[in-house]
Design a protein around this motif. Structure first.
Motif, PDB file in Angstrom:
ATOM      1  N   UNK A 102       7.053  -5.329   0.556  1.00 15.81           N
ATOM      2  CA  UNK A 102       6.495  -4.431   1.570  1.00 15.81           C
ATOM      3  C   UNK A 102       6.338  -3.028   0.998  1.00 15.81           C
ATOM      4  N   UNK A 103       7.368  -2.522   0.357  1.00 12.68           N
ATOM      5  CA  UNK A 103       7.303  -1.162  -0.201  1.00 12.68           C
ATOM      6  C   UNK A 103       6.257  -1.054  -1.308  1.00 12.68           C
ATOM      7  N   UNK A 104       6.064  -2.123  -2.036  1.00 16.36           N
ATOM      8  CA  UNK A 104       5.024  -2.149  -3.062  1.00 16.36           C
ATOM      9  C   UNK A 104       3.643  -1.985  -2.414  1.00 16.36           C
ATOM     10  N   UNK A 105       3.428  -2.677  -1.313  1.00 21.93           N
ATOM     11  CA  UNK A 105       2.135  -2.616  -0.621  1.00 21.93           C
ATOM     12  C   UNK A 105       1.970  -1.347   0.219  1.00 21.93           C
ATOM     13  N   UNK A 106       3.067  -0.684   0.538  1.00 20.12           N
ATOM     14  CA  UNK A 106       3.025   0.565   1.314  1.00 20.12           C
ATOM     15  C   UNK A 106       2.682   1.702   0.350  1.00 20.12           C
ATOM     16  N   UNK A 111       5.664   3.830   5.719  1.00 20.12           N
ATOM     17  CA  UNK A 111       6.331   2.801   6.500  1.00 20.12           C
ATOM     18  C   UNK A 111       5.383   1.787   7.107  1.00 20.12           C
ATOM     19  N   UNK A 112       4.106   1.860   6.721  1.00 23.69           N
ATOM     20  CA  UNK A 112       3.096   0.932   7.234  1.00 23.69           C
ATOM     21  C   UNK A 112       2.240   0.430   6.080  1.00 23.69           C
ATOM     22  N   UNK A 113       1.775  -0.800   6.213  1.00 23.47           N
ATOM     23  CA  UNK A 113       0.884  -1.391   5.212  1.00 23.47           C
ATOM     24  C   UNK A 113      -0.452  -1.674   5.877  1.00 23.47           C
ATOM     25  N   UNK A 114      -1.509  -1.254   5.221  1.00 21.12           N
ATOM     26  CA  UNK A 114      -2.851  -1.525   5.714  1.00 21.12           C
ATOM     27  C   UNK A 114      -3.342  -2.894   5.260  1.00 21.12           C
ATOM     28  N   UNK A 146       0.660  -2.811   9.465  1.00 18.90           N
ATOM     29  CA  UNK A 146       1.794  -3.734   9.493  1.00 18.90           C
ATOM     30  C   UNK A 146       3.072  -2.943   9.243  1.00 18.90           C
ATOM     31  N   UNK A 147       4.020  -3.061  10.151  1.00 17.80           N
ATOM     32  CA  UNK A 147       5.333  -2.435   9.982  1.00 17.80           C
ATOM     33  C   UNK A 147       6.271  -3.413   9.286  1.00 17.80           C
TER      34      UNK A 147
END
Length: 176
Positions: A102-106, A111-114, A146-147
């Motif tokens: 998640x943090x890689x994609x954020x 704190x959110x991913x598109x 996405x949270x």
């Protein structure tokens, strides 16, 4: 184990068998981590190193619980048997990999991913981009972001949940 979990575990096995040789081994995890890092352009960043480290932690934990014959490779049956145990310790065993992903994609650390960043990571794992996009839309219910708690709920349900009504989590890695 129910038929739905069997389908999900088979899908996960096919993704983790990155080189397609019919077993999961350390080189599959190295190859997948390399693909994800290259696609996300995070090869030399702290986020990238964290993700690669968690990928290898997941491999070691999986091998420890699944490699019944000690040959350094996990076949489909070993994987299926072990996933139940992994599911029981998801938060400590598998959860850290999903957090790191998640943090890689954020990309901007908000704190959110598109959608685009989510699709990039899942496509690098081996999920067709159209299916990854559809998964994102189901998980976010169309709100465009996405949270982490949404991803973690879906990931936990993917490993553990057999309720066919939870289609967003069952289709986390594309169609079954």
């Amino acid at each position: 184990m129910g038929a739905l979990l069997d389908q999900k575990y088979e899908k996960l096995f096919s993704l983790l068998d990155t080189n397609g040789d019919g077993v999961i081994a350390e080189d599959d995890f190295e190859l997948m981590a390399g693909r994800v890092l290259a696609a996300s352009r995070e090869e030399d960043t702290q986020k990238g190193k964290k993700y690669a480290g968690e990928m290898m932690n997941y491999w070691r934990a999986l091998r420890s619980s699944a490699d019944a014959d000690g040959d350094g490779r996990i076949d489909r049956e070993e994987f299926r048997r072990a996933l139940r145990q992994v599911s029981d310790t998801f938060d400590t065993l598998v959860g850290p990999l999903y957090h790191a992903g998640f943090h890689l994609a954020d990309r901007n650390d908000d704190g959110l991913v598109g959608r685009e960043d989510f699709v990039v990571v899942l496509a690098a794992i081996g999920v067709p981009a159209t299916e990854a996009g559809a998964t994102f839309d189901r998980l976010t219910e169309g709100n465009g972001q996405l949270a982490k708690d949404q991803l973690m709920t879906a990931a936990t349900q993917y490993y553990c949940d057999e309720d066919p009504a939870n289609t967003a989590s069952h289709l986390l890695f594309g169609t079954l």
